[in-house]
Design a protein around this motif. Structure first.
Motif, mmCIF file in Angstrom:
data_model
loop_
_atom_site.group_PDB
_atom_site.id
_atom_site.type_symbol
_atom_site.label_atom_id
_atom_site.label_comp_id
_atom_site.label_asym_id
_atom_site.label_seq_id
_atom_site.Cartn_x
_atom_site.Cartn_y
_atom_site.Cartn_z
ATOM 1 N N ALA A 233 0.804 -1.226 0.000
ATOM 2 C CA ALA A 233 0.000 0.000 0.000
ATOM 3 C C ALA A 233 0.835 1.274 0.000
ATOM 4 O O ALA A 233 0.487 2.259 0.657
ATOM 5 C CB ALA A 233 -0.966 -0.004 1.192
ATOM 6 N N LEU A 234 1.947 1.288 -0.744
ATOM 7 C CA LEU A 234 2.733 2.513 -0.863
ATOM 8 C C LEU A 234 2.060 3.459 -1.853
ATOM 9 O O LEU A 234 1.453 3.029 -2.837
ATOM 10 C CB LEU A 234 4.153 2.194 -1.341
ATOM 11 N N ASP A 235 2.181 4.742 -1.591
ATOM 12 C CA ASP A 235 1.603 5.767 -2.456
ATOM 13 C C ASP A 235 2.378 5.797 -3.770
ATOM 14 O O ASP A 235 3.573 6.111 -3.784
ATOM 15 C CB ASP A 235 1.691 7.125 -1.755
ATOM 16 N N PRO A 236 1.726 5.501 -4.911
ATOM 17 C CA PRO A 236 2.437 5.504 -6.198
ATOM 18 C C PRO A 236 3.074 6.846 -6.524
ATOM 19 O O PRO A 236 4.085 6.901 -7.237
ATOM 20 C CB PRO A 236 1.330 5.164 -7.204
ATOM 21 N N ASN A 237 2.497 7.930 -6.001
ATOM 22 C CA ASN A 237 3.040 9.261 -6.282
ATOM 23 C C ASN A 237 4.336 9.545 -5.533
ATOM 24 O O ASN A 237 4.947 10.600 -5.725
ATOM 25 C CB ASN A 237 2.000 10.334 -5.940
ATOM 26 N N ARG A 238 4.732 8.630 -4.670
ATOM 27 C CA ARG A 238 6.000 8.793 -3.958
ATOM 28 C C ARG A 238 7.051 7.793 -4.450
ATOM 29 O O ARG A 238 8.070 7.578 -3.811
ATOM 30 C CB ARG A 238 5.778 8.645 -2.448
ATOM 31 N N ILE A 239 6.770 7.177 -5.594
ATOM 32 C CA ILE A 239 7.689 6.200 -6.174
ATOM 33 C C ILE A 239 8.287 6.750 -7.469
ATOM 34 O O ILE A 239 7.568 7.246 -8.340
ATOM 35 C CB ILE A 239 6.978 4.857 -6.461
ATOM 36 N N HIS A 240 9.604 6.699 -7.574
ATOM 37 C CA HIS A 240 10.323 6.987 -8.820
ATOM 38 C C HIS A 240 11.114 5.737 -9.192
ATOM 39 O O HIS A 240 11.404 4.886 -8.334
ATOM 40 C CB HIS A 240 11.279 8.164 -8.653
ATOM 41 N N VAL A 241 11.461 5.601 -10.459
ATOM 42 C CA VAL A 241 12.213 4.421 -10.900
ATOM 43 C C VAL A 241 13.376 4.859 -11.792
ATOM 44 O O VAL A 241 13.397 5.977 -12.307
ATOM 45 C CB VAL A 241 11.308 3.432 -11.670
ATOM 46 N N PHE B 14 12.535 3.619 -6.116
ATOM 47 C CA PHE B 14 12.885 4.529 -5.023
ATOM 48 C C PHE B 14 11.621 5.087 -4.380
ATOM 49 O O PHE B 14 10.634 5.359 -5.071
ATOM 50 C CB PHE B 14 13.731 5.695 -5.536
ATOM 51 N N TYR B 15 11.698 5.281 -3.070
ATOM 52 C CA TYR B 15 10.571 5.857 -2.337
ATOM 53 C C TYR B 15 10.960 7.248 -1.848
ATOM 54 O O TYR B 15 12.036 7.443 -1.270
ATOM 55 C CB TYR B 15 10.208 4.970 -1.147
ATOM 56 N N ASP B 16 10.093 8.211 -2.094
ATOM 57 C CA ASP B 16 10.333 9.589 -1.670
ATOM 58 C C ASP B 16 9.888 9.744 -0.217
ATOM 59 O O ASP B 16 8.700 9.669 0.086
ATOM 60 C CB ASP B 16 9.543 10.543 -2.566
ATOM 61 N N THR B 17 10.837 9.970 0.679
ATOM 62 C CA THR B 17 10.510 10.091 2.104
ATOM 63 C C THR B 17 9.882 11.442 2.440
ATOM 64 O O THR B 17 9.375 11.630 3.548
ATOM 65 C CB THR B 17 11.779 9.923 2.957
ATOM 66 N N CYS C 38 21.469 12.025 -0.128
ATOM 67 C CA CYS C 38 21.160 12.830 1.056
ATOM 68 C C CYS C 38 20.125 12.183 1.965
ATOM 69 O O CYS C 38 19.952 12.600 3.109
ATOM 70 C CB CYS C 38 20.673 14.215 0.641
ATOM 71 N N GLY C 39 19.392 11.179 1.455
ATOM 72 C CA GLY C 39 18.392 10.513 2.274
ATOM 73 C C GLY C 39 16.963 10.844 1.906
ATOM 74 O O GLY C 39 16.019 10.255 2.440
ATOM 75 N N ARG C 40 16.785 11.772 0.977
ATOM 76 C CA ARG C 40 15.425 12.121 0.540
ATOM 77 C C ARG C 40 14.763 10.919 -0.148
ATOM 78 O O ARG C 40 13.589 10.624 0.080
ATOM 79 C CB ARG C 40 15.489 13.322 -0.409
#
Length: 672
Positions: A119-127, A193-196, A213-215
Motif C-alpha cells: 500500500a505505498l503511495d504511487p506518487n511517492r515512487i520513482h524508478v 525509489f521511495y520519496d521520504t 542525502c536521504g530524501r
C-alpha cells in the motif's frame, strides 16, 4: 506493519498469486564456494541455476536470504549501514522477464494491505533504468513497461517537490549488475525509489533519486540477466534470460513504518533498549581502579554518565555505539548460530566474527558497560528470530558460550595490550636517553621511529598495532600517552588505518569475484572429492562424523567435520586409501530430484537439509543395483560424471579448529 508480516507478505504474494516456490535461506557460510567467506547477496546461493543448471523447485522461486557483508564494517554506526541483513527476492530462471518482473514488483508495492500488498503511495515512487553505453543499449523495454504503468520519463529538469512517478536513466554504476567475476552473466536493472518527503538537498534536483542525502530510498532492484561477458570483454546474449530481484527487509521495514532508520524498528530496538538499560545501571564509577586499562575505561564510563543528558555530539556518539553493538552482535549471533560451526579465530570467517564481537565490546565499554553483557544481548536476538531461523534455537547454548568465552578472552587481550604499551614507554625512554635501542628490544616495535623530530610522539603505525592486535581504540592510546607526557601521531594512525581498510576491501572484492563464477574442472573435481572424503571419514571414524563446512579453490579442498579428537596417522592413511580405491573402481556419479523426506528414506546424507526447498538434488557415487553404491548426499552440485576423473587423492593436513571440529586439507589430480 511488523517485519515478520512484511517478510511473510512478500513471500506469500509470489507463492499464492504468481506460482513461485518458496525456498529456505541458505547458510551464511557458502558451501564449496572457492574463495568467498560469507553469503553476501540473495543471488549468491543460486548462481549455478542462474547459469543454466536446473533447480529442483522449478523456474519461479522466492525467498528471504541471510546475508553478511563486511567491506563497509567501519561505516556501521550511521543510520544506514549494516553487516548482517535479510534480502527478500523473487527469481525467474528462464521464465518471465522484464514485463513480468516489473508488473509484479509494482503490484506488490501499491496494492492495498487487504489484497496482500504494501500500500505505498504511487506518487511517492520513482524508478530508474539503464541509460545504455557501447556494451548494451538503453533499456527501452523496461522504460516502456514503466510507462504503461503510469510513469513518465523525466524531462530536462526535475523538481523533487512537484514531480511524480518519474523514470530516470543512469549508467552502469547505478543500473547494471555483474558479472560477479571477470566473465559471466550480467545485465541492466531497474530500481525503485521511495520519496521520504524529507527536505531536499541542493543536489536532489540534479541527481534525482540517486542523490545520497536521504530524501530518496532505494527499496527494490530488479536485475535482468540477459548478457554474458566474455573473456575478451565483449558481451553476447544469454541463452537463458533470468530475473534476480532484491529488497532489503530492514530498509523496507523502516519505510513502511515511517521510521528515520531501520535501527528505530523492532528489528533493533529491543537490543538497543537493553544496551541503554545496561549502560544506565553500570556502577563502574564506584569500582576500585585496578590498572591503567581499567582506569581509562572508567574515565570513559564516568564521562558518558555525566554527559548522558546533554544534547548534540555526545548524544550522537552514544547512538553510534548503540548501533554498532546492535548490528555487530546480531551478525555474530547469526554466524555463530549457523549449523556449519564457525567460531571466533584469527583466520577467515572466524576472524570476521572475532572482529565483530570485539568491536561491540569496545563500544559497550565506551557506554560504561563493565560487566560481561554480550551473551545477554544475543539471547534477545535469538528470542526474536528463532521462529524464523530455527538454527538459532538449536544452537543457542553454543552461541552464548562462544560469545562469553570471546568476551573473557578479549578482557585478557586488553590486559596484554596494556603490558605492550608499557614496553612502548620503556622504548621511548631509551630512545630519549640514547639513540641506540638494544637489539633485544627492537622485536617489540612495529616501527623503529617511535619518536619523531626528537619529540615524545608515539608513531602512528605503533598506535595502529595496539588497535588492530590488542583492541586499543586510538582514544585509549592517546589517553594513556597523555598521562606520560606523550602524544600520538594521529595522522600516521589514520594512514595505517586507511591502508588496512583498503587491503581488506580489495581482498573482499577478490573473494567475491573469484567465488561466484568458478565452476572450473578443478573445483568441480574437488567438490566431488569432498563427498568421497566425507563418506570415507564416516567409514573409518564412525557415523558421528558430519560435515561442518567446506572451502574449495582450484588448488585444494578444505573440509571441516565433527570429531572429538585428533586423527591418528593410521586413520588418515585408511581414509586416503578408501578414496583412492574407489577412484580406481571408476564409479559413476549421478543425481536425482526428490523431496527431503524421500532423500532421507534413500539414506542420503543431508546435514544442511533445512536450507533446501520442497525438492532437492541427491548425488550418488556408485550404483545401488550392482552393489557399488559408495556415497549419497543432498547437494546442489556440480560434480564430475565419473570419479576416475579425480585420478588420485591425497590428504595434506589434519588439524583441530575448535572444540569437537577437525579440518582436513587435501588435493587431487595433477596436484599430487
Amino acid at each position: 506493519m511488523l517485519s515478520k508480516e512484511i517478510r511473510r507478505r512478500f513471500i506469500d504474494f509470489f507463492v499464492k498469486k504468481h506460482a513461485h516456490a518458496e525456498i529456505s535461506s541458505s547458510s551464511l557460510i557458502p558451501e564449496n564456494d572457492p574463495t568467498v567467506l560469507f553469503t553476501t547477496a540473495g543471488m549468491h546461493p543460486l548462481v549455478p541455476y542462474l547459469m543454466g543448471e536446473k533447480h529442483a523447485a522449478g523456474k519461479r522461486l522466492v525467498d528471504s536470504q541471510k546475508c553478511l557483508r563486511t567491506d563497509d564494517i567501519d561505516e556501521v554506526g550511521d543510520t544506514t549501514h549494516l553487516t548482517f541483513f535479510e534480502m527478500l527476492g523473487n527469481w525467474s530462471l528462464g521464465d518471465y522477464f522484464k514485463k513480468g518482473a516489473i508488473s509484479m514488483s509494482y503490484e506488490l508495492l501499491r496494492s492495498p494491505v487487504e489484497k496482500g500488498g504494501f500500500a505505498l503511495d504511487p506518487n511517492r515512487i520513482h524508478v530508474s533504468c539503464f541509460a545504455g553505453d557501447t556494451d548494451a543499449p538503453l533499456d527501452e523495454e523496461a522504460a516502456k513497461m514503466w510507462e504503461s504503468l503510469g510513469f513518465e520519463r523525466v524531462g530536462k529538469t526535475f523538481d523533487p517537490e512537484k514531480d511524480r512517478r518519474k523514470i530516470f536513466f543512469f549508467g552502469k554504476k547505478e543500473n547494471w549488475w555483474g558479472p560477479a567475476g571477470q566473465t559471466g552473466p550480467c545485465g541492466p536493472d531497474t530500481e525503485m525509489f521511495y520519496d521520504t518527503r524529507k527536505p531536499s538537498c541542493p543536489t536532489c534536483a540534479e541527481k534525482g533519486p540517486s542523490c545520497s542525502c536521504g530524501r530518496f530510498v532505494e527499496i527494490w532492484n530488479d536485475v535482468f540477466m540477459e548478457f554474458n561477458k566474455k573473456a575478451d570483454g565483449t558481451f553476447e546474449p544469454l541463452a537463458q534470460q533470468n530475473v534476480d530481484t532484491g529488497m532489503g527487509l530492514e530498509r523496507i521495514t523502516a519505510v513502511l513504518q515511517g521510521k528515520e532508520s531501520h535501527f528505530e524498528t523492532e528489528l533493533f530496538m529491543p537490543v538497543i533498549e537493553k544496551i541503554r538499560d545496561l549502560s544506565q545501571k553500570s556502577k563502574m564509577a564506584t569500582k576500585p581502579i585496578q590498572n591503567k586499562t581499567t582506569e581509562f575505561i572508567s574515565k570513559v564510563a564516568i564521562e558518558t554518565v555525566l554527559t548522558s543528558t546533554k544534547k548534540g555530539l555526545r548524544d550522537e556518539e552514544k547512538k553510534v555505539s548503540e548501533r554498532i553493538i546492535a548490528d555487530h552482535l546480531r551478525a555474530a549471533t547469526f554466524v555463530l548460530g549457523d549449523d556449519r560451526g564457525v567460531v571466533p579465530s584469527n583466520t577467515d570467517q572466524g576472524y570476521v566474527v572475532r572482529r565483530l564481537i570485539r568491536r561491540a565490546i569496545r563500544h559497550g565499554k565506551k557506554l560504561g558497560i563493565e560487566k560481561h553483557f554480550i551473551g545477554k544481548l544475543a539471547s534477545i536476538i535469538i528470542r526474536d528470530y528463532r521462529d524464523i531461523y530455527e538454527e538459532l534455537g538449536r544452537n543457542e547454548r553454543r552461541i552464548v558460550s562462544e560469545l562469553e568465552k570471546e568476551e573473557e578472552l578479549f578482557h585478557t587481550t586488553l590486559s596484554h595490550g596494556e603490558k605492550e604499551f608499557e614496553k612502548i614507554l620503556l622504548h621511548l625512554k631509551n630512545k630519549k636517553e640514547s639513540e641506540v635501542i638494544p637489539e633485544a628490544d627492537k622485536k617489540h616495535l612495529k616501527n623503529d621511529n617511535l619518536v619523531k623530530n626528537k619529540e615524545s610522539i608515539i608513531d602512528g603505525l605503533t598506535a595502529f598495532h595496539l588497535y588492530d592486535t590488542y583492541g586499543f581504540p586510538l582514544e585509549m592510546t592517546k589517553d594513556l600517552a597523555k598521562e606520560h607526557g606523550l602524544s600520538v601521531d594521529e595522522k600516521g594512525f589514520e594512514e595505517a588505518f586507511q591502508k588496512h581498510q583498503a587491503l581488506s576491501r580489495t581482498g573482499a572484492e577478490q573473494k567475491f569475484a573469484g567465488g561466484l563464477a568458478d565452476h572450473s574442472v578443478e573445483t568441480t573435481r574437488l567438490h566431488t572429492a569432498t563427498h568421497m572424503l566425507h563418506q570415507a571419514l564416516r567409514t573409518v571414524l564412525g557415523t558421528h562424523v558430519g560435515q561442518k563446512g567446506s572451502n574449495i579453490t582450484k588448488e585444494r579442498l578444505r573440509f571441516d567435520f565433527s570429531h572429538p579428537q585428533k586423527m591418528t596417522q593410521d586413520e588418515i592413511a585408511r581414509v586416503e586409501n578408501i578414496v583412492n580405491e574407489k577412484i580406481q573402481e571408476s564409479l559413476p556419479v549421478s543425481f536425482e530430484e526428490m523431496t527431503v523426506d524421500e532423500a532421507k528414506e534413500r539414506g542420503a546424507l543431508g546435514f544442511f537439509e533445512h536450507k533446501y526447498g520442497a525438492k532437492v538434488k541427491v548425488y550418488t557415487i556408485g550404483n545401488e543395483e550392482n552393489g557399488t553404491l559408495f556415497s549419497r548426499e543432498i547437494c546442489g552440485g556440480p560434480h564430475v560424471k565419473n570419479i576416475s576423473e579425480l585420478k588420485k587423492f591425497k590428504i595434506l593436513k589434519e588439524e583441530g579448529i575448535s572444540l569437537g571440529i577437525r579440518r582436513i586439507k587435501a588435493i587431487v589430480d595433477l596436484c599430487v
